[in-house]
Design a protein around this motif. Structure first.
Motif, PDB file in Angstrom:
ATOM      1  N   GLY A 140       0.871  10.478  -6.125  1.00  0.00           N
ATOM      2  CA  GLY A 140       1.097   9.126  -5.630  1.00  0.00           C
ATOM      3  C   GLY A 140      -0.049   8.168  -5.875  1.00  0.00           C
ATOM      4  O   GLY A 140       0.163   7.064  -6.422  1.00  0.00           O
ATOM      5  N   PRO A 141      -1.293   8.506  -5.501  1.00  0.00           N
ATOM      6  CA  PRO A 141      -2.406   7.583  -5.729  1.00  0.00           C
ATOM      7  C   PRO A 141      -2.604   7.219  -7.195  1.00  0.00           C
ATOM      8  O   PRO A 141      -2.957   6.080  -7.521  1.00  0.00           O
ATOM      9  CB  PRO A 141      -3.615   8.353  -5.164  1.00  0.00           C
ATOM     10  N   GLN A 155       0.136   4.830  -8.083  1.00  0.00           N
ATOM     11  CA  GLN A 155      -0.127   3.547  -7.425  1.00  0.00           C
ATOM     12  C   GLN A 155      -1.179   2.745  -8.191  1.00  0.00           C
ATOM     13  O   GLN A 155      -1.020   1.541  -8.425  1.00  0.00           O
ATOM     14  CB  GLN A 155      -0.599   3.794  -5.988  1.00  0.00           C
ATOM     15  N   GLU A 210       0.850  -1.187   0.000  1.00  0.00           N
ATOM     16  CA  GLU A 210       0.000   0.000   0.000  1.00  0.00           C
ATOM     17  C   GLU A 210       0.887   1.239   0.000  1.00  0.00           C
ATOM     18  O   GLU A 210       1.948   1.259   0.636  1.00  0.00           O
ATOM     19  CB  GLU A 210      -0.904   0.013   1.235  1.00  0.00           C
ATOM     20  N   LEU A 211       0.465   2.271  -0.716  1.00  0.00           N
ATOM     21  CA  LEU A 211       1.255   3.503  -0.818  1.00  0.00           C
ATOM     22  C   LEU A 211       1.500   4.117   0.555  1.00  0.00           C
ATOM     23  O   LEU A 211       2.627   4.535   0.863  1.00  0.00           O
ATOM     24  CB  LEU A 211       0.536   4.498  -1.726  1.00  0.00           C
ATOM     25  N   LYS A 212       0.466   4.168   1.376  1.00  0.00           N
ATOM     26  CA  LYS A 212       0.610   4.773   2.712  1.00  0.00           C
ATOM     27  C   LYS A 212       1.616   3.993   3.542  1.00  0.00           C
ATOM     28  O   LYS A 212       2.459   4.586   4.237  1.00  0.00           O
ATOM     29  CB  LYS A 212      -0.745   4.808   3.410  1.00  0.00           C
ATOM     30  N   THR A 267       1.186  11.863  -1.319  1.00  0.00           N
ATOM     31  CA  THR A 267       0.174  10.868  -0.950  1.00  0.00           C
ATOM     32  C   THR A 267      -1.228  11.457  -0.787  1.00  0.00           C
ATOM     33  O   THR A 267      -2.175  10.707  -0.520  1.00  0.00           O
ATOM     34  CB  THR A 267       0.573  10.163   0.357  1.00  0.00           C
ATOM     35  N   CYS A 276       5.217   4.778   2.350  1.00  0.00           N
ATOM     36  CA  CYS A 276       5.659   6.142   2.667  1.00  0.00           C
ATOM     37  C   CYS A 276       5.902   6.321   4.164  1.00  0.00           C
ATOM     38  O   CYS A 276       6.854   7.004   4.570  1.00  0.00           O
ATOM     39  CB  CYS A 276       4.653   7.160   2.151  1.00  0.00           C
ATOM     40  N   VAL A 329       6.176  14.078   1.163  1.00  0.00           N
ATOM     41  CA  VAL A 329       5.413  12.841   1.285  1.00  0.00           C
ATOM     42  C   VAL A 329       3.921  13.147   1.405  1.00  0.00           C
ATOM     43  O   VAL A 329       3.075  12.492   0.767  1.00  0.00           O
ATOM     44  CB  VAL A 329       5.903  12.007   2.488  1.00  0.00           C
ATOM     45  N   GLU A 330       3.578  14.132   2.219  1.00  0.00           N
ATOM     46  CA  GLU A 330       2.167  14.505   2.385  1.00  0.00           C
ATOM     47  C   GLU A 330       1.567  14.982   1.064  1.00  0.00           C
ATOM     48  O   GLU A 330       0.431  14.625   0.716  1.00  0.00           O
ATOM     49  CB  GLU A 330       2.045  15.592   3.460  1.00  0.00           C
TER      50      GLU A 330
END
Length: 618
Positions: free
Chosen positions: A74-75, A78, A36-38, A68, A41, A64-65
């Motif tokens: 990021g999403p 992903q 998972e991306l979260k 994501t 990270c 990062v914030e």
């Protein structure tokens, strides 16, 4: 990764009595997962805390914030990676990106990415002749290939879990071919024909001369070791002059890849015969380099086997054996298609192999058919080859190598401390580096992911909050032995748990590599017009700069392993952890010679200090 071999059922090895073939487990292997991306990270930030200052960490957290966020890049990347992994033509979502990582690199591969595996001697050095040692190696290689072709090579297991064996089809007869922008692999194994090579020749280099030696007969049977040895003796005894630099075609494989690609094309365009000679080399089972030198010290052995003389090498070959005048022998392997855990299977096989020195049926010939491969060279190509020789000599001279044979103890003693031997070794590296630089430095340790189909490696990061706490306490005379030992145990345990995460495909580096490649492949259609700024954050840049690049492997059939430094300001460390000793091959640029020599001493002292500490608190 510790691996074992089993021949019967994949769970207990002996309950069915049915002999399983080498590749029987391939289709049942799971696919490499996408974390998972979260999760990735959050893990990344945790990994970076010990390595960044406050300002760098704050900037990385912000990136990062942003990356994501629900409307961030990021999403979308992903989701694209998840779709990519579901494509029918994708067996392992990482595989093509892994190859690109190597094959798009334009730097020379010698020292920079090739790895040396020095083979163990079965008797005192010099007790066998150069021809004897080489004939034994060739016979072992041919028997190894026979087992792979017949699928009689036992599948590797980690405990009761089978490992991917796909690399075994690429160990032999594979060559990295230079091409502008991106190289490609010439291998007999492909989706249309996944079977290993049935090539019948090997290439022998001697004083820059290149010979093709027929080691299988027309029916594919292995020639006798006696005839192979006689042929090698004939080549060694022949009055071959040292080829002038400008005629040593093998030196071209030490060049930067684009320049070598251009020269290879020039060779082919110059004469159609050159194309067939190149193909004969590239399709051959392996390359054998017969060297005149007689390395004495371990440092000298390391240098000859890792760098050596480019005039008598073909660095593009997946497996290249180097055999010196005193019988010292090694493998120098090209890394893009195979990893150390698979090559260690070959070295273990060669060490255990007992050749059957039988006569070839129906043959009265003493030696085997062989011929010298002579290229047609233009004045321009000759000039390029001579330049390649000069450049490699300078590059090799700029590499400092040291071998530390730590004979005070090995993994058996470490296990009495109820600790992971690899975790203990890595904490010693961290302690020595902290003593040298006064701070933790980004460290890389590859972890094999062969639990998954077509798995290669994940990047394990040994620097943790716990490792930093351990090194600081070890340096503080006010800290009690009990607290130091507790800190060491905590650091090793953290190392073990992080290692398991990476082995199970839940690391950080490869996931980010996949996301980055989604941008390169689909950025425009995803509405991402430029590389996300996260990939330029202080944390990500730190992650990609491996000041301390480390690696280990099984010690089966091995005396030493080595590779070059991967960054200008860092060290390369390849180590073997044996029951009673540990062997380290250390490398750096010459400008860091004093630092590496000091690191050598600090490393030895750190292990003694750590072991003495644990003995006191037991």
């Amino acid at each position: 990764m510790e691996v074992s071999s089993q021949k019967n059922c994949p769970t207990c090895g002996d309950c069915t009595g049915e002999v399983r073939k080498t590749f029987d487990n391939q289709e049942s292997l799971p696919c490499l997962p996408i974390p998972e991306l979260k999760e990735t990270c959050e893990k990344f930030l945790d990994w970076m805390v010990p390595l960044l200052n406050e300002e760098e960490l704050n900037e990385t957290v912000m990136e990062v914030e942003k990356f994501t966020a629900p409307d961030g890049d990021g999403p979308r990347l992903q989701e694209a990676l998840q779709k990519w992994s579901c494509r029918n033509d994708v067996c392992n979502w990482l595989e093509s990106f892994w190859y690109d990582h190597y094959l798009k690199d334009r730097l020379p591969i010698a020292i920079n990415s090739n790895v040396s595996f020095v083979l163990r001697d079965k008797g005192p050095r010099g007790s066998v002749t150069q021809a004897d040692r080489t004939a034994q190696i060739i016979d072992g290689v041919l028997r190894f290939q026979e087992k792979v072709l017949r699928e009689e090579m036992p599948c590797d297991f980690e405990k009761d879990r089978p490992l991917c064996m796909s690399q075994f089809t690429r160990i032999l007869s594979t060559t990295r071919i230079p091409a502008r922008g991106k190289d490609f692999l010439r291998t007999p194994c492909c989706s249309e024909d996944p079977t290993p090579s049935r090539a019948g020749n090997i290439i022998v280099l001697r004083r820059g001369h290149i010979f093709s030696l027929k080691v299988l007969d027309e029916q594919g049977y292995v020639r006798s070791q006696k005839r192979i040895r006689s042929t090698l003796e004939e080549i060694l005894a022949s009055p071959l002059p040292e080829l002038p630099d400008e005629e040593c075609v093998g030196a071209l494989t030490s060049m930067d890849r684009d320049r070598w690609a251009d020269t290879r094309k020039e060779l082919i365009d110059l004469d159609t015969g050159n194309a067939s000679l190149l193909r004969e080399i590239e399709d051959a089972l392996c390359v054998i380099c017969l060297d005149d030198n007689v390395p004495g010290t371990r440092d000298e052995v390391s240098r000859v086997m890792l760098a050596g003389d480019s005039r008598n090498r073909w660095y593009d070959k997946s497996i290249e054996f180097i055999v010196c005048g005193n019988g010292a022998a090694a493998i120098n392997y090209e890394h893009s298609s195979i990893d150390g855990s698979s090559v260690a299977n070959l070295t273990g096989f060669l060490y255990d192999h007992q050749p059957l020195d039988v006569e070839d049926p129906g043959s009265a010939e003493r030696s085997l058919p062989y011929r010298e491969l002579r290229f047609t060279l233009s004045s321009g190509v000759r000039s390029t080859i001579a330049e390649a020789c000069r450049n490699f000599d300078a590059f090799s001279a700029d590499t400092h190598l040291r071998v530390l044979d730590f004979k005070h103890f090995g993994k058996d003693r470490i296990k009495t401390f109820r600790m992971s031997p690899d975790g203990f070794v890595q904490m010693g590296l961290q302690l020595a580096m902290f003593k040298l630089r006064g701070k933790p430095c980004t460290t890389y340790e590859p972890v094999a992911t062969r639990l998954f189909r077509h798995g290669r490696t994940e990047a394990m990061r040994p620097v943790t909050r716990e490792s930093v706490e351990f090194t600081r306490k070890m340096m503080d005379p006010a800290v009690t032995d009990g607290d130091k030992a507790e800190a060491l145990r905590a650091a090793v345990q953290k190392h073990v748990s992080r290692m398991k995460e990476c082995k199970d495909g839940r690391g950080v580096d490869r996931h980010f590599l996949g996301l980055k490649n989604m941008y390169y492949l689909f950025g425009e259609e995803l509405g991402i017009s430029e590389l996300p700024s996260f990939f330029n954050s202080p944390g990500y840049r730190m992650l990609c700069h491996n000041t301390l690049s480390t690696s280990t492997s099984s010690y089966a059939g091995l005396s030493l392993c080595g590779f070059g430094p991967v960054v200008e300001d860092g060290f390369g460390v390849r180590y073997l952890t044996r029951p009673d000793q540990m062997n380290f091959n250390l490398s750096s640029k010459v400008k860091l010679k004093e630092d590496l020599d000091r690191f050598y001493l600090l490393l030895e002292g750190s292990y003694i200090e750590m072991a003495d500490l644990m003995e006191r608190v037991v």
